[in-house]
Design an enzyme around this catalytic site. Structure first.
Site, PDB file in Angstrom:
ATOM      1  N   PRO A 227      -7.581  11.018  12.183  1.00 43.77           N
ATOM      2  CA  PRO A 227      -8.759  10.169  13.055  1.00 43.77           C
ATOM      3  C   PRO A 227      -8.866   9.197  12.274  1.00 43.77           C
ATOM      4  CG  PRO A 227      -9.806  12.087  12.454  1.00 43.77           C
ATOM      5  CD  PRO A 227      -8.308  12.411  11.928  1.00 43.77           C
ATOM      6  N   ASP A 250       0.022   1.504  11.196  1.00 44.40           N
ATOM      7  CA  ASP A 250      -0.678   1.172  12.418  1.00 44.40           C
ATOM      8  C   ASP A 250      -1.877   0.215  12.103  1.00 44.40           C
ATOM      9  OD1 ASP A 250       1.684   1.888  13.874  1.00 44.40           O
ATOM     10  OD2 ASP A 250       0.694   3.866  14.615  1.00 44.40           O
ATOM     11  N   LYS A 272       0.073  -2.413  16.809  1.00 48.21           N
ATOM     12  CA  LYS A 272       0.171  -3.087  18.309  1.00 48.21           C
ATOM     13  C   LYS A 272      -1.120  -3.218  18.851  1.00 48.21           C
ATOM     14  CE  LYS A 272       4.327  -0.696  18.852  1.00 48.21           C
ATOM     15  NZ  LYS A 272       5.040   0.487  19.841  1.00 48.21           N
ATOM     16  N   ALA A 334      -6.867  13.163  17.602  1.00 43.70           N
ATOM     17  CA  ALA A 334      -8.448  12.807  17.807  1.00 43.70           C
ATOM     18  C   ALA A 334      -9.164  13.707  18.610  1.00 43.70           C
ATOM     19  CB  ALA A 334      -8.131  11.490  18.586  1.00 43.70           C
ATOM     20  N   MET A 385      -6.792   6.692  24.981  1.00 38.51           N
ATOM     21  CA  MET A 385      -6.333   5.432  25.839  1.00 38.51           C
ATOM     22  C   MET A 385      -6.864   5.338  27.144  1.00 38.51           C
ATOM     23  SD  MET A 385      -2.561   4.934  23.845  1.00 38.51           S
ATOM     24  CE  MET A 385      -1.939   6.510  24.456  1.00 38.51           C
TER      25      MET A 385
END
Length: 471
Positions: A227, A250, A272, A334, A385
């Site tokens: 995380p 990332d 991204k 997470a 998300m």
């Protein structure tokens, strides 16, 4: 140096341990890693020591203390807890010429016990001559991270094959042969778990009389960085970072995690951002394959776990289609970190016996209206998300029959310096996210008890110290 580091042979030899309690047991546990014959000298040994005797992992000496007891022994440990008795027994051991360690009496110690990194038969000993044992443990942790847990198996295989190597590989080629075994493809295959392949390649090279002279083959490791906090990475993840030639990472990867990689490894940011794909997945796939084809060790570093909403499947397929070895190194996802930070259990006997991981954002960035389809009584659901879709999730949960006052945990930037844990209800979910301007990396955790009266038990539990009540 005031002490010379060396290894003492224990095969067929005795090690004497004097003492009844925990300190004697600690030394016995250490010597049990060897093939020495343990002789326990104790009047009333504690349960663990008694079990060692009953299971014949140690013998019990109940006679008097004499120099003869220590004569010919490899070493001794004295831990009676009585300073006077310890000093007397030390004198007897000295008379017999047996080196001893006297617990908590450094002036009487002929030997000190180092911190050990055990990859039998590979053993690393770390000592500070008794000046800084905490530092020794810190160094041990670093070495543990560098050496793969199965390294000892490769060393043991090499030992069994030394005779065959001496018979089949010319002397002038042996150094290159062993370098290939321990630094190139066999070592890489072995550490990623492909022991059979590594052993087969080594034996084929022995038959051929030399290490193969083919072009080096690269590899791809998909690593879960967890995380955020660097100390939540696995030892295997750190080892792969130390071996990497190039790292594709990332936007959620903390800079401290990258510091664990070897200094000369190339680092390429392929992050991204929601709504903007400067690095489309197809381009990332092509790049990691291209670099591995050059013979490089490629690491694809992802936050959380690669297999949980990390698009690992596409990268695995690309690697396999190119005939390249690919390894997945799992990471702490997470939701597990969120539960730990919030001080709650993700499942509870008789309350929630299923854990669902879902995302509320589709591949095109749009909302997934059916993301709550598995959320039912008896489940805990973690939405990834999902902050931008909070209102849709709230409406869908209410439509499925979840009570408006059911508790929800919002975990934001888990394990990072900016971490916040919020507590709200289904009814206030969207408002809480908007009020606190939660737009970044967050988990929405919903627990739906099997029985409605269990809501109170979930919502009135003692708050975690980092908990922020929703306004």
């Amino acid at each position: 140096m005031k002490s010379f580091p060396m290894f003492i042979r224990t095969s067929g030899r005795r090690v004497i341990i004097v003492g009844d309690g925990e300190q004697a047991a600690q030394k016995a546990r250490l010597i049990l890693k060897t093939d020495a014959r343990i002789v326990l000298v104790a009047t009333d040994p504690e349960p663990e020591l008694r079990d060692m005797v009953l299971s014949k992992r140690a013998s019990h000496h109940q006679g008097p203390f004499t120099p003869e007891l220590f004569k010919g022994a490899a070493m001794g440990f004295i831990a009676s807890g009585c300073p006077g008795l310890d000093a007397s027994v030390h004198a007897l051991a000295q008379a017999a010429g047996c080196p001893v360690n006297v617990v908590d009496q450094p002036d009487l110690c002929d030997l000190t016990t180092p911190s050990l990194v055990d990859r039998d038969p590979v053993v690393v000993a770390i000592g500070t001559e008794g000046t800084a044992p905490v530092l020794a443990r810190q160094v041990k942790t670093k070495v543990e991270e560098l050496l793969s847990p199965n390294l000892g198996g490769l060393a043991a295989l090499a030992g069994r094959l030394r005779g065959a190597v001496a018979q089949n590989v010319p002397r002038e080629k042996r150094r290159a042969f062993w370098r290939w075994v321990f630094a190139e493809k066999p070592r890489k295959d072995w550490t990623r778990g492909a022991e059979r392949q590594a052993a087969s390649d080594i034996k084929a090279a022995i038959e051929a009389g030399s290490a193969p002279q083919s072009a080096p083959q690269g590899s791809i490791s998909l690593i879960g960085a967890g995380p955020g906090a660097k100390d939540l990475l696995t030892l295997r993840a750190v080892a792969r970072l130390q071996e990497a030639d190039i790292i594709f990472y990332d936007r959620l990867i903390d800079s401290e995690v990258l510091e664990l990689a070897r200094r000369d490894a190339e680092r390429v940011f392929v992050g991204k951002v929601v709504g903007a794909c400067a690095w489309p997945q197809e381009r990332i796939n092509a790049l990691i394959v291209e670099e591995a084809r050059k013979g490089r060790n490629v690491v694809r570093l992802k936050s959380g776990d690669p297999g949980v909403f990390g698009r690992a499947g596409e990268e695995i397929s690309a690697a396999r289609a190119a005939g390249l070895p690919v390894e997945i190194v799992p990471g702490i996802t997470a939701v597990c970190a969120a539960g730990a930070s919030a001080g709650i259990s993700l499942t509870e006997r008789g309350v929630t016996d299923a854990l669902v991981l879902a995302t509320a954002t589709g591949a095109d960035g749009g909302v997934l209206p059916d993301s709550v389809r598995f959320t039912t009584p008896g489940t805990s659901t973690a939405f990834y998300m999902a902050t931008r879709q909070a209102q849709a999730i709230q409406s869908a949960l209410l439509a499925r029959g979840l009570s408006a006052d059911a508790p929800i945990t919002l975990a934001v930037d888990v394990s990072k310096p900016a971490e916040k844990i919020y507590e709200c209800t289904v009814e206030t979910l969207h408002t809480t996210i908007r009020t606190h301007d939660i737009t970044g990396c967050a988990i929405i955790l919903v627990s739906w008890p099997k029985q409605a009266d269990n809501h109170a038990a979930l919502s009135t539990s003692a708050p975690h110290p980092r908990l922020v009540a929703a306004e």
